[in-house]
Design an enzyme around this catalytic site. Structure first.
Site, PDB file in Angstrom:
ATOM      1  N   HIS A  68       0.824  -1.210   0.000  1.00 17.47           N
ATOM      2  CA  HIS A  68       0.000   0.000   0.000  1.00 17.47           C
ATOM      3  C   HIS A  68       0.859   1.262   0.000  1.00 17.47           C
ATOM      4  CE1 HIS A  68      -2.977  -2.991   1.116  1.00 17.47           C
ATOM      5  NE2 HIS A  68      -3.927  -2.107   0.862  1.00 17.47           N
ATOM      6  N   PRO A  69       0.377   2.313  -0.653  1.00 16.61           N
ATOM      7  CA  PRO A  69       1.130   3.580  -0.686  1.00 16.61           C
ATOM      8  C   PRO A  69       0.915   4.394   0.580  1.00 16.61           C
ATOM      9  CG  PRO A  69      -0.913   3.838  -1.885  1.00 16.61           C
ATOM     10  CD  PRO A  69      -0.870   2.387  -1.449  1.00 16.61           C
ATOM     11  N   SER A  85      -6.382   3.058  -5.551  1.00 19.30           N
ATOM     12  CA  SER A  85      -5.786   3.903  -4.509  1.00 19.30           C
ATOM     13  C   SER A  85      -5.916   5.381  -4.863  1.00 19.30           C
ATOM     14  CB  SER A  85      -4.315   3.547  -4.309  1.00 19.30           C
ATOM     15  OG  SER A  85      -4.177   2.331  -3.618  1.00 19.30           O
ATOM     16  N   ALA A  87      -8.251   6.822  -6.725  1.00 16.79           N
ATOM     17  CA  ALA A  87      -9.641   7.253  -6.540  1.00 16.79           C
ATOM     18  C   ALA A  87      -9.982   7.394  -5.067  1.00 16.79           C
ATOM     19  CB  ALA A  87     -10.589   6.253  -7.209  1.00 16.79           C
ATOM     20  N   GLU A  88      -9.480   6.489  -4.250  1.00 21.39           N
ATOM     21  CA  GLU A  88      -9.763   6.543  -2.814  1.00 21.39           C
ATOM     22  C   GLU A  88      -9.147   7.778  -2.179  1.00 21.39           C
ATOM     23  OE1 GLU A  88     -10.001   1.674  -2.616  1.00 21.39           O
ATOM     24  OE2 GLU A  88      -8.192   2.722  -1.959  1.00 21.39           O
ATOM     25  N   GLN A  89      -7.892   8.062  -2.494  1.00 20.01           N
ATOM     26  CA  GLN A  89      -7.242   9.233  -1.911  1.00 20.01           C
ATOM     27  C   GLN A  89      -7.877  10.527  -2.424  1.00 20.01           C
ATOM     28  OE1 GLN A  89      -3.078   9.475  -1.277  1.00 20.01           O
ATOM     29  NE2 GLN A  89      -2.752   7.261  -1.230  1.00 20.01           N
ATOM     30  N   VAL A 124      -9.654   5.248   3.783  1.00 23.55           N
ATOM     31  CA  VAL A 124      -9.881   6.688   3.722  1.00 23.55           C
ATOM     32  C   VAL A 124     -11.315   7.049   3.365  1.00 23.55           C
ATOM     33  CG1 VAL A 124      -7.481   7.249   3.220  1.00 23.55           C
ATOM     34  CG2 VAL A 124      -9.067   6.831   1.328  1.00 23.55           C
TER      35      VAL A 124
END
Length: 293
Positions: A68-69, A85, A87-89, A124
């Site tokens: 994961h970043p 990731s 889109a989520e952030q 998130v």
């Protein structure tokens, strides 16, 4: 969206390819679940995927965590995140932080990695920017084993939301919350139609962010939930009701200027998957609210 029936009957390779990134960069989870087909519903599919994670050795779990970043890391964003990731952030505004917020995230990421040796992970979509920073501080005193367990739990929450967005099934995963309101004109004893409403996410470090705007219908409610079909992010909010225009439009006698023009209600969300109802009971001279459900 993919149909569960298609996933049940496709080849193993196609199944794994379709679900490869439900768990970040970890197609082995989908591969382990593939042999347990067919699935009666998305709940059974998700249970098979999480069972594979539960059975995994610590080394494999650590590899999953490290896949994961970091959050709001400009260097990692420049080199490219997975579509999921990114889109989520972006959904929580981590792509458009203020300078103060970027600095706060950099400090938090650095302190967390220095202590644990792996990235801080949180779902998130269940948070606001402020609540993520508070969660950093809450978790930093933990030991490595506790953080490893918490990270895996958060990864499973991320995976549940990804799977829910990707796969169509007769059943659904319990990942959605709801925020709603209604306005009752207690001066006239009827629902208040035509009141403009604005929902804003409040922030300590950055700019507050307007989430949605709506107008009440003939039932004094909004046609759609203020937030629905997703978790209601943890955090602080303001609901602004423009009641001055409403009473003026109905020729209700008021003072000039009106005693109540815009009414801001400040409240907090603590259960992202729950149903929070924030109503307003109003006259030209008074108002009240309560926590509904």
């Amino acid at each position: 969206m993919l149909k569960l029936s298609d996933l049940n009957h496709c080849s193993k390779d196609d199944f794994v390819a379709a679900l490869a990134n439900i768990f970040e960069h970890s197609p082995w989870v989908a591969e382990a679940a593939a042999v347990r087909r067919p699935f009666a519903g998305i709940g059974a599919l998700f249970a098979a995927m999480t069972a594979a994670v539960d059975r995994a050795a610590d080394e494999a779990l650590m590899t999953l965590i490290r896949a994961h970043p970091d959050l709001a890391n400009k260097t990692q964003r420049a080199t490219g995140l997975t579509a999921e990731s990114s889109a989520e952030q972006d959904s929580v505004g981590l792509d458009r932080l203020s300078d103060a917020e970027y600095e706060a995230f950099e400090r938090a990421n650095s302190a967390y990695r220095a202590k644990f040796g792996f990235p801080y992970i949180v779902c998130v979509r269940r948070h606001t920017r402020d609540s993520i920073l508070r969660d950093f501080k809450r978790r930093l005193p933990n030991d490595a084993k506790a953080e490893m367990r918490t990270s895996i739990a958060e990864i499973c929450r991320i995976a549940a939301l990804r799977l829910d967005q990707l796969v169509a099934s007769g059943d659904r995963l319990p990942v959605h919350g709801r925020l709603s309101t209604h306005v009752l004109d207690t001066h006239c004893g009827r629902p208040a139609a035509g009141i403009s409403i604005e929902l804003t996410e409040l922030s300590d470090l950055g700019q507050s962010r307007v989430v949605t705007r709506a107008v009440t219908n003939s039932d004094g409610r909004t046609d759609q939930p203020l937030i629905g079909g997703r978790p209601v992010p943890l955090g602080r909010y303001e609901l602004m009701f423009r009641v001055g225009d409403y009473f003026a439009g109905r020729n209700v006698p008021t003072s000039d200027p009106p005693f109540l023009d815009r009414i801001p209600l400040h409240f907090s969300v603590s259960d992202p998957e729950g149903h929070l109802h924030v109503p307003l009971l109003v006259t030209p001279w008074s108002y009240a609210t309560y926590r509904g459900s």
